[in-house]
Scaffold this motif. Structure first.
Motif, PDB file in Angstrom:
ATOM      1  N   ARG A  74       0.862  -1.193   0.000  1.00 39.91           N
ATOM      2  CA  ARG A  74       0.000   0.000   0.000  1.00 39.91           C
ATOM      3  C   ARG A  74       0.894   1.237   0.000  1.00 39.91           C
ATOM      4  NH1 ARG A  74      -5.230  -0.514   1.195  1.00 39.91           N
ATOM      5  NH2 ARG A  74      -5.308   1.473   2.334  1.00 39.91           N
ATOM      6  N   LEU A  75       1.188   1.718  -1.192  1.00 33.77           N
ATOM      7  CA  LEU A  75       2.184   2.779  -1.352  1.00 33.77           C
ATOM      8  C   LEU A  75       1.532   4.156  -1.362  1.00 33.77           C
ATOM      9  CD1 LEU A  75       4.374   1.027  -4.066  1.00 33.77           C
ATOM     10  CD2 LEU A  75       4.606   0.939  -1.579  1.00 33.77           C
ATOM     11  N   ALA A  76       0.792   4.440  -0.292  1.00 34.27           N
ATOM     12  CA  ALA A  76       0.026   5.682  -0.225  1.00 34.27           C
ATOM     13  C   ALA A  76       0.839   6.869   0.277  1.00 34.27           C
ATOM     14  CB  ALA A  76      -1.196   5.484   0.676  1.00 34.27           C
ATOM     15  N   GLY A  77       2.113   6.661   0.624  1.00 35.70           N
ATOM     16  CA  GLY A  77       2.947   7.756   1.082  1.00 35.70           C
ATOM     17  C   GLY A  77       2.557   8.245   2.465  1.00 35.70           C
ATOM     18  N   GLY A  86      14.091  21.396   6.428  1.00 36.09           N
ATOM     19  CA  GLY A  86      12.656  21.303   6.589  1.00 36.09           C
ATOM     20  C   GLY A  86      12.170  19.867   6.500  1.00 36.09           C
ATOM     21  N   ALA A  87      10.873  19.703   6.380  1.00 40.11           N
ATOM     22  CA  ALA A  87      10.276  18.363   6.343  1.00 40.11           C
ATOM     23  C   ALA A  87       9.792  18.022   4.940  1.00 40.11           C
ATOM     24  CB  ALA A  87       9.106  18.281   7.316  1.00 40.11           C
ATOM     25  N   PHE A  88      10.208  16.839   4.465  1.00 41.82           N
ATOM     26  CA  PHE A  88       9.734  16.302   3.195  1.00 41.82           C
ATOM     27  C   PHE A  88       8.655  15.260   3.494  1.00 41.82           C
ATOM     28  CE2 PHE A  88      14.064  17.661   2.269  1.00 41.82           C
ATOM     29  CZ  PHE A  88      13.921  18.307   1.051  1.00 41.82           C
ATOM     30  N   TYR A  89       7.566  15.289   2.763  1.00 41.82           N
ATOM     31  CA  TYR A  89       6.499  14.308   2.920  1.00 41.82           C
ATOM     32  C   TYR A  89       6.456  13.432   1.679  1.00 41.82           C
ATOM     33  CZ  TYR A  89       5.123  16.879   7.049  1.00 41.82           C
ATOM     34  OH  TYR A  89       5.134  17.460   8.286  1.00 41.82           O
ATOM     35  N   VAL A  90       6.581  12.135   1.898  1.00 45.95           N
ATOM     36  CA  VAL A  90       6.724  11.180   0.797  1.00 45.95           C
ATOM     37  C   VAL A  90       5.405  11.013   0.049  1.00 45.95           C
ATOM     38  CG1 VAL A  90       7.370   8.824   0.208  1.00 45.95           C
ATOM     39  CG2 VAL A  90       8.518   9.995   2.093  1.00 45.95           C
ATOM     40  N   PRO A  91       5.428  11.103  -1.275  1.00 44.75           N
ATOM     41  CA  PRO A  91       4.195  11.045  -2.055  1.00 44.75           C
ATOM     42  C   PRO A  91       3.631   9.637  -2.241  1.00 44.75           C
ATOM     43  CG  PRO A  91       6.058  11.269  -3.519  1.00 44.75           C
ATOM     44  CD  PRO A  91       6.610  11.396  -2.122  1.00 44.75           C
ATOM     45  N   ASN A  92       2.423   9.614  -2.688  1.00 44.16           N
ATOM     46  CA  ASN A  92       1.698   8.387  -3.027  1.00 44.16           C
ATOM     47  C   ASN A  92       2.209   7.901  -4.395  1.00 44.16           C
ATOM     48  OD1 ASN A  92      -0.312   6.607  -4.095  1.00 44.16           O
ATOM     49  ND2 ASN A  92      -1.881   7.544  -2.823  1.00 44.16           N
ATOM     50  N   ILE A  93       2.701   6.660  -4.453  1.00 45.17           N
ATOM     51  CA  ILE A  93       3.107   6.094  -5.756  1.00 45.17           C
ATOM     52  C   ILE A  93       2.311   4.831  -6.064  1.00 45.17           C
ATOM     53  CG2 ILE A  93       5.432   7.088  -5.687  1.00 45.17           C
ATOM     54  CD1 ILE A  93       6.450   4.215  -5.000  1.00 45.17           C
ATOM     55  N   SER A  94       1.134   4.718  -5.449  1.00 43.42           N
ATOM     56  CA  SER A  94       0.257   3.603  -5.788  1.00 43.42           C
ATOM     57  C   SER A  94      -0.383   3.891  -7.145  1.00 43.42           C
ATOM     58  CB  SER A  94      -0.827   3.433  -4.721  1.00 43.42           C
ATOM     59  OG  SER A  94      -1.879   4.369  -4.912  1.00 43.42           O
ATOM     60  N   PRO A  95      -1.037   2.892  -7.760  1.00 40.91           N
ATOM     61  CA  PRO A  95      -1.661   3.122  -9.078  1.00 40.91           C
ATOM     62  C   PRO A  95      -2.952   3.933  -9.029  1.00 40.91           C
ATOM     63  CG  PRO A  95      -1.126   0.790  -8.737  1.00 40.91           C
ATOM     64  CD  PRO A  95      -1.033   1.460  -7.409  1.00 40.91           C
ATOM     65  N   ASP A  96      -3.234   4.579  -7.903  1.00 42.17           N
ATOM     66  CA  ASP A  96      -4.422   5.423  -7.831  1.00 42.17           C
ATOM     67  C   ASP A  96      -4.275   6.591  -8.805  1.00 42.17           C
ATOM     68  OD1 ASP A  96      -6.959   6.234  -6.332  1.00 42.17           O
ATOM     69  OD2 ASP A  96      -5.730   8.037  -6.155  1.00 42.17           O
ATOM     70  N   LYS A  97      -5.305   6.831  -9.607  1.00 42.67           N
ATOM     71  CA  LYS A  97      -5.208   7.837 -10.650  1.00 42.67           C
ATOM     72  C   LYS A  97      -5.400   9.260 -10.139  1.00 42.67           C
ATOM     73  CE  LYS A  97      -6.387   4.887 -14.562  1.00 42.67           C
ATOM     74  NZ  LYS A  97      -7.250   4.704 -15.751  1.00 42.67           N
ATOM     75  N   GLU A  98      -5.979   9.406  -8.956  1.00 41.72           N
ATOM     76  CA  GLU A  98      -6.223  10.731  -8.422  1.00 41.72           C
ATOM     77  C   GLU A  98      -5.064  11.223  -7.556  1.00 41.72           C
ATOM     78  OE1 GLU A  98      -8.752  12.641  -9.219  1.00 41.72           O
ATOM     79  OE2 GLU A  98      -9.531  11.084 -10.547  1.00 41.72           O
ATOM     80  N   SER A  99      -4.635  10.405  -6.604  1.00 42.56           N
ATOM     81  CA  SER A  99      -3.594  10.857  -5.668  1.00 42.56           C
ATOM     82  C   SER A  99      -2.268  10.133  -5.847  1.00 42.56           C
ATOM     83  CB  SER A  99      -4.085  10.677  -4.227  1.00 42.56           C
ATOM     84  OG  SER A  99      -4.437   9.320  -3.969  1.00 42.56           O
ATOM     85  N   GLY A 100      -2.228   9.107  -6.714  1.00 40.73           N
ATOM     86  CA  GLY A 100      -1.000   8.357  -6.939  1.00 40.73           C
ATOM     87  C   GLY A 100      -0.438   8.608  -8.327  1.00 40.73           C
ATOM     88  N   ILE A 101       0.162   7.567  -8.903  1.00 42.15           N
ATOM     89  CA  ILE A 101       0.775   7.715 -10.233  1.00 42.15           C
ATOM     90  C   ILE A 101       0.078   6.827 -11.261  1.00 42.15           C
ATOM     91  CG2 ILE A 101       3.006   8.392  -9.274  1.00 42.15           C
ATOM     92  CD1 ILE A 101       4.029   5.551  -9.863  1.00 42.15           C
ATOM     93  N   GLY A 102      -1.173   6.482 -10.981  1.00 37.41           N
ATOM     94  CA  GLY A 102      -1.918   5.633 -11.908  1.00 37.41           C
ATOM     95  C   GLY A 102      -2.131   6.271 -13.262  1.00 37.41           C
ATOM     96  N   GLY A 103      -2.081   7.601 -13.314  1.00 40.45           N
ATOM     97  CA  GLY A 103      -2.266   8.286 -14.578  1.00 40.45           C
ATOM     98  C   GLY A 103      -0.970   8.567 -15.314  1.00 40.45           C
ATOM     99  N   VAL A 154      -4.377   3.137  -3.882  1.00 37.65           N
ATOM    100  CA  VAL A 154      -4.775   3.641  -2.560  1.00 37.65           C
ATOM    101  C   VAL A 154      -4.900   5.158  -2.650  1.00 37.65           C
ATOM    102  CG1 VAL A 154      -4.259   3.701  -0.101  1.00 37.65           C
ATOM    103  CG2 VAL A 154      -3.402   1.803  -1.496  1.00 37.65           C
ATOM    104  N   ARG A 155      -6.046   5.667  -2.273  1.00 41.60           N
ATOM    105  CA  ARG A 155      -6.238   7.119  -2.292  1.00 41.60           C
ATOM    106  C   ARG A 155      -5.769   7.699  -0.958  1.00 41.60           C
ATOM    107  NH1 ARG A 155     -11.215   9.507  -5.416  1.00 41.60           N
ATOM    108  NH2 ARG A 155     -10.020   8.242  -6.891  1.00 41.60           N
ATOM    109  N   SER A 156      -5.049   8.803  -1.026  1.00 44.23           N
ATOM    110  CA  SER A 156      -4.543   9.419   0.195  1.00 44.23           C
ATOM    111  C   SER A 156      -4.310  10.902  -0.035  1.00 44.23           C
ATOM    112  CB  SER A 156      -3.240   8.747   0.639  1.00 44.23           C
ATOM    113  OG  SER A 156      -2.203   9.020  -0.292  1.00 44.23           O
ATOM    114  N   ALA A 157      -4.207  11.623   1.060  1.00 44.93           N
ATOM    115  CA  ALA A 157      -3.878  13.048   1.013  1.00 44.93           C
ATOM    116  C   ALA A 157      -2.567  13.225   1.767  1.00 44.93           C
ATOM    117  CB  ALA A 157      -4.982  13.871   1.653  1.00 44.93           C
ATOM    118  N   VAL A 158      -1.531  13.603   1.046  1.00 39.38           N
ATOM    119  CA  VAL A 158      -0.203  13.769   1.642  1.00 39.38           C
ATOM    120  C   VAL A 158       0.079  15.252   1.833  1.00 39.38           C
ATOM    121  CG1 VAL A 158       2.269  13.387   1.317  1.00 39.38           C
ATOM    122  CG2 VAL A 158       0.623  11.643   0.578  1.00 39.38           C
ATOM    123  N   LEU A 159       0.622  15.592   2.986  1.00 38.43           N
ATOM    124  CA  LEU A 159       0.948  16.983   3.276  1.00 38.43           C
ATOM    125  C   LEU A 159       1.999  17.510   2.298  1.00 38.43           C
ATOM    126  CD1 LEU A 159       1.237  16.852   7.175  1.00 38.43           C
ATOM    127  CD2 LEU A 159      -0.648  17.806   5.833  1.00 38.43           C
TER     128      LEU A 159
END
Length: 312
Positions: A74-77, A86-103, A154-159
């Protein structure tokens, strides 16, 4: 006279702005650069393991900076990396097309991995170790994308990243990429054995071992003359040790010792792996034995280097 000085100042500002714009323009591959390759998701999984993708991108089980992983598929970041800038927040790289890299297309993914550029020409911060991933072969990157596409979306909201000035100017990353990113794959040493070259490919490419075990200069680039000689942890907690075959490093370890450590986490002096190396070692244990032996063989060929001096 004052008007003339003002005009010169404006001209210099315009020239500086134009130079900055040109130097920070993203450099990417085109579709014609990609090989005619049938994706192999099984090999992609090997690259996924070697690259430790789940260590950063899988949903953390507890706090965002916890080393514990809830589910590595579950690569939702959401994980955070707290650094001096500062702080880095790891992104979503799941195949979700909205919040990941599915697109993302295969070309999009290749450009992110080997050029550090996301769709739309957006520069990625080198907290994502594309300075190492650029050494991977196109075929292996394409295979990795094929494997990621088999995982659950996996859909997620990453800071958003919370960085201090001037590091929050994302366009400026283009200057870093001009210096440290060329997109060229690892070149085998014709004088070295097949095992050593395989180990070098894994260490310098997907395994990105240089990223943690090497000190960096003021620009964030790895100091080539001190590569693998050890460095302060990016999180400021402990150090990544010297892994060159020197007295300060692992000079008294045999290749068998190194391979055994990567498999079991046990050192020759009966200690065990700890801190942030734990998930790395656990990934290495999942690789084929031949790959662990190849990594060990390559590390034994490194130039012995002393521990670098501590700098602020």
């Amino acid at each position: 006279m004052a008007l003339k000085i003002s005009l010169i100042a404006v001209a210099l500002l315009i020239a500086a702005g134009l130079a900055f714009y040109l130097l920070t323009t993203s450099v990417t591959f085109s579709a014609s650069d990609l090989p005619d390759h049938v994706p192999d998701a099984a090999n992609g999984k090997t690259m996924f393991i070697a690259g430790g993708c789940a260590e950063c991108h899988a949903v953390p089980a507890k706090a965002c900076d916890s080393l514990d992983i809830e589910d590595e598929t579950r690569l939702a970041g959401g994980r955070c990396l707290k650094t001096d800038v500062g702080a880095f927040y790891v992104p979503n790289i799941s195949p979700d097309k909205e919040s990941g890299i599915g697109g993302w297309s295969t070309l999009d993914f290749v450009n992110a991995m080997k050029r550090g550029v996301a769709p739309g020409g957006v520069h990625l911060y080198p907290a994502f170790p594309y300075t190492s991933y650029q050494r991977m072969r196109f075929e292996d990157v394409i295979d990795l994308k094929a494997y990621l596409d088999t995982l659950p979306p996996v859909r997620s909201a990453v800071l958003a990243n919370d960085l201090r000035f001037p590091y929050n100017i994302r366009r400026g990353v283009g200057l870093f990429q001009r210096l440290y990113v060329d997109g060229k794959p690892f070149l085998p040493d014709p004088e070295a054995s097949e095992a050593v070259n395989r180990g070098g490919y894994l260490v310098l490419g997907a395994g990105h071992c240089t990223e943690c075990h090497s000190p960096r200069n003021a620009l964030g680039g790895i100091i080539a003359g001190e590569a693998f000689a050890g460095a302060e942890s990016p999180k400021g907690k402990g150090d990544a040790p010297n892994i060159t075959p020197s007295e300060d490093g692992i000079g008294d370890w045999s290749a068998e010792d190194i391979a055994y450590f990567l498999e079991t986490g046990s050192t020759p002096d009966f200690d065990v792996v700890g801190e942030s190396m734990v998930p790395v070692q656990e990934n290495m244990a999942l690789l084929p034995p031949g790959d662990r032996e190849a990594i060990a063989a390559f590390l034994k060929t490194l130039l012995p280097r002393p521990e670098p001096a501590k700098t602020p």
